[in-house]
Design an enzyme around this catalytic site. Structure first.
Site, PDB file in Angstrom:
ATOM      1  N   CYS A 138     -13.001  -1.548   4.455  1.00  0.00           N
ATOM      2  CA  CYS A 138     -12.233  -0.491   5.151  1.00  0.00           C
ATOM      3  C   CYS A 138     -11.634   0.355   4.038  1.00  0.00           C
ATOM      4  CB  CYS A 138     -11.132  -1.126   5.995  1.00  0.00           C
ATOM      5  SG  CYS A 138     -11.749  -2.216   7.270  1.00  0.00           S
ATOM      6  N   LYS A 194      -7.710   1.678  -3.034  1.00  0.00           N
ATOM      7  CA  LYS A 194      -7.833   0.353  -3.660  1.00  0.00           C
ATOM      8  C   LYS A 194      -9.184   0.200  -4.344  1.00  0.00           C
ATOM      9  CE  LYS A 194      -4.460  -1.237  -0.426  1.00  0.00           C
ATOM     10  NZ  LYS A 194      -4.496  -0.076   0.505  1.00  0.00           N
ATOM     11  N   CYS A 220      -0.737  -3.030   6.028  1.00  0.00           N
ATOM     12  CA  CYS A 220       0.608  -2.492   5.755  1.00  0.00           C
ATOM     13  C   CYS A 220       1.464  -2.695   7.011  1.00  0.00           C
ATOM     14  CB  CYS A 220       0.560  -1.036   5.311  1.00  0.00           C
ATOM     15  SG  CYS A 220      -0.274   0.048   6.469  1.00  0.00           S
ATOM     16  N   GLY A 258      -9.893   5.426  -0.177  1.00  0.00           N
ATOM     17  CA  GLY A 258     -10.453   4.954  -1.447  1.00  0.00           C
ATOM     18  C   GLY A 258      -9.457   4.524  -2.500  1.00  0.00           C
TER      19      GLY A 258
END
Ligand SMILES: C[S@@+](CC[C@H](N)C(=O)[O-])C[C@H]1O[C@@H](n2cnc3c(N)ncnc32)[C@H](O)[C@@H]1O
Length: 427
Positions: free
Chosen positions: A248, A254, A369, A252
């Site tokens: 997922c 991470k 998160c 972009g």
């Protein structure tokens, strides 16, 4: 219109759309900002709208207590304009100019008959300051209850921190420059920043500024990424040369961080949303990274997987975003109780569909998160219970409190976002 009147009017329209017409903050800003020519005006609108949303509990308390007649459902545009005025005082903008521009914006928005009232209310706010109010008051009741149930000790701090302005976190692209050298570039540009001792690539700026003002941004020397998100690379820590899946991945953040740290990784970055994949590809180009970016539904590997197992998998799952209310305060306006079950079902499908793609001995990091146990520790616990070859490998205290099935951080701790992260190993 001059002297910031257009910016105040744009802020009021944006806020009205977010508060009263169900539009997301991101899309309302994307719709309203391009009409303003001046980059400073655009930054001002964003700052005003974010502050009004973060301080909504106190702004509402002022309007409820001070208006001669309570504002009704048809007074949305007026309410938005008043919040714009109050937010500017909260931001510490020069009061005289802020008040004058907001009163002029009332006229520009066809509210000349209310300009006197706007002026009087803002003058009172200037004299008295906003009244105190519990930040929890603007959380949907079902969500506030769930936060109390999940985190009875931390709930009050979570509500209070979620109303604060977060610092700006940068991630230095160590592929092209060291953090120390980038600090020198910042100092030369007159920008104060602190390195974070726990996060090798992170710098923290107390005051936000547009990315265009960051030295070398266009050349890919630096990105904006919260400290909590930067810790994910340490949790996954794929070995050199590993074949890695970011399931997922858009926009972009991470995947780029992992590629910046270790150039030999072979990363596949998927996302189901084609528009977000385009943004991700633009980010990879700016950062000068070669990452295979694709539009695909990660829960249906038969459509995109070539059958070669991955050594490391990251599932940074879609979630309630309850840990990043500081950055996306409209989460509190738009999130519905029924969303949670749907998100949990997607998260479970992602875990179940991707686990078979992990090589024996490989590592999968599941991250969100979110602050909700259902999306985090309970999700991982249920996965471990139905997956005999999966084990949870604890991380250290840098990743937050250990729930037994992953680690939870709360918003504002060390300036970072609320975040959950579990490291799973295939036994
Ligand atoms: C939390 S965001 C990812 C943020 C990203 N990892 C980063 O660091 O920039 C979650 C992403 O999951 C994507 N998503 C949701 N369902 C998906 C699915 N079935 N397959 C692939 N991506 C999916 C969403 O489009 C969204 O971009």
């Amino acid at each position: 219109m001059s002297d910031g009147v257009a910016a105040r009017a744009a802020a009021a329209r944006t806020l009205d759309e977010v508060l009263h017409r169900g539009r997301s903050l991101k899309s309302a800003l994307a719709g309203g900002l391009p009409a303003l020519d001046d980059a400073r005006d655009r930054a001002l609108v964003e700052a005003i709208v974010l502050t009004a949303l973060r301080q909504r509990a106190r702004c509402n308390a002022a309007l409820d207590g001070w208006m001669a007649r309570p504002l009704g459902r048809r007074d949305g545009a007026l309410r938005a304009l008043l919040l714009v005025g109050l937010a500017q005082l909260e931001l510490g903008l020069p009061a005289h100019a802020a008040l004058a521009a907001t009163v002029d914006a009332a006229r520009a928005l066809g509210r000349t008959h209310q300009a006197g009232m706007v002026n009087a209310l803002l003058r009172r706010a200037q004299r008295e300051g906003l009244p105190p109010a519990a930040p929890e008051a603007v959380w949907p009741a079902w969500l506030a209850r769930q936060v109390h149930t999940d985190w009875p000790q931390q709930a009050e701090a979570i509500f209070a921190e979620s109303a604060n302005t977060p610092p700006l976190w940068l991630r230095v692209n160590r592929r092209w420059i060291t953090r120390d050298d980038y600090l020198v570039l910042l100092a030369d540009a007159g920008i104060a920043a602190q390195p974070c001792p726990e996060l090798a690539d992170a710098l923290r700026l107390e005051t936000a500024l547009p990315v265009a003002q960051l030295p070398g941004f266009d050349a890919g020397l630096v990105s904006v990424q919260d400290g909590a998100a930067q810790a994910v690379a340490d949790a996954l820590a794929p070995p050199a040369g590993a074949r890695m899946l970011d399931a997922c991945a858009a926009p972009g953040g991470k995947a780029s961080h992992l590629a910046e740290r270790e150039g030999s990784l072979r990363i596949t970055a998927l996302d189901v949303d084609a528009r977000r994949v385009r943004r991700m590809q633009e980010a990879f180009t700016r950062l000068r990274l070669e990452i295979d970016a694709r539009v695909a539904d990660a829960t249906r590997p038969d459509a995109w997987w070539d059958g070669a197992p991955f050594d490391a998998i990251l599932i940074d799952a879609p979630c309630s975003a309850t840990g990043i209310v500081r950055r996306q305060p409209d989460v509190l306006l738009h999130r519905r109780a029924e969303d949670i079950a749907a998100l949990c079902a997607t998260q479970a499908r992602l875990l179940d569909a991707l686990w078979p793609l992990l090589a024996p001995g490989g590592t999968l990091v599941y991250a969100t998160c979110s602050l909700l146990r259902a999306e985090n520790a309970l999700q991982v616990e249920a996965f471990l219970a139905r997956t005999p070859d999966a084990a949870c490998v604890p991380l250290d205290a840098r990743f937050g409190i250990d729930t037994g099935s992953g680690h939870q951080r709360f918003p504002g701790q060390q300036g970072r976002d609320g975040f959950f992260c579990a490291r799973l190993r295939k036994t």
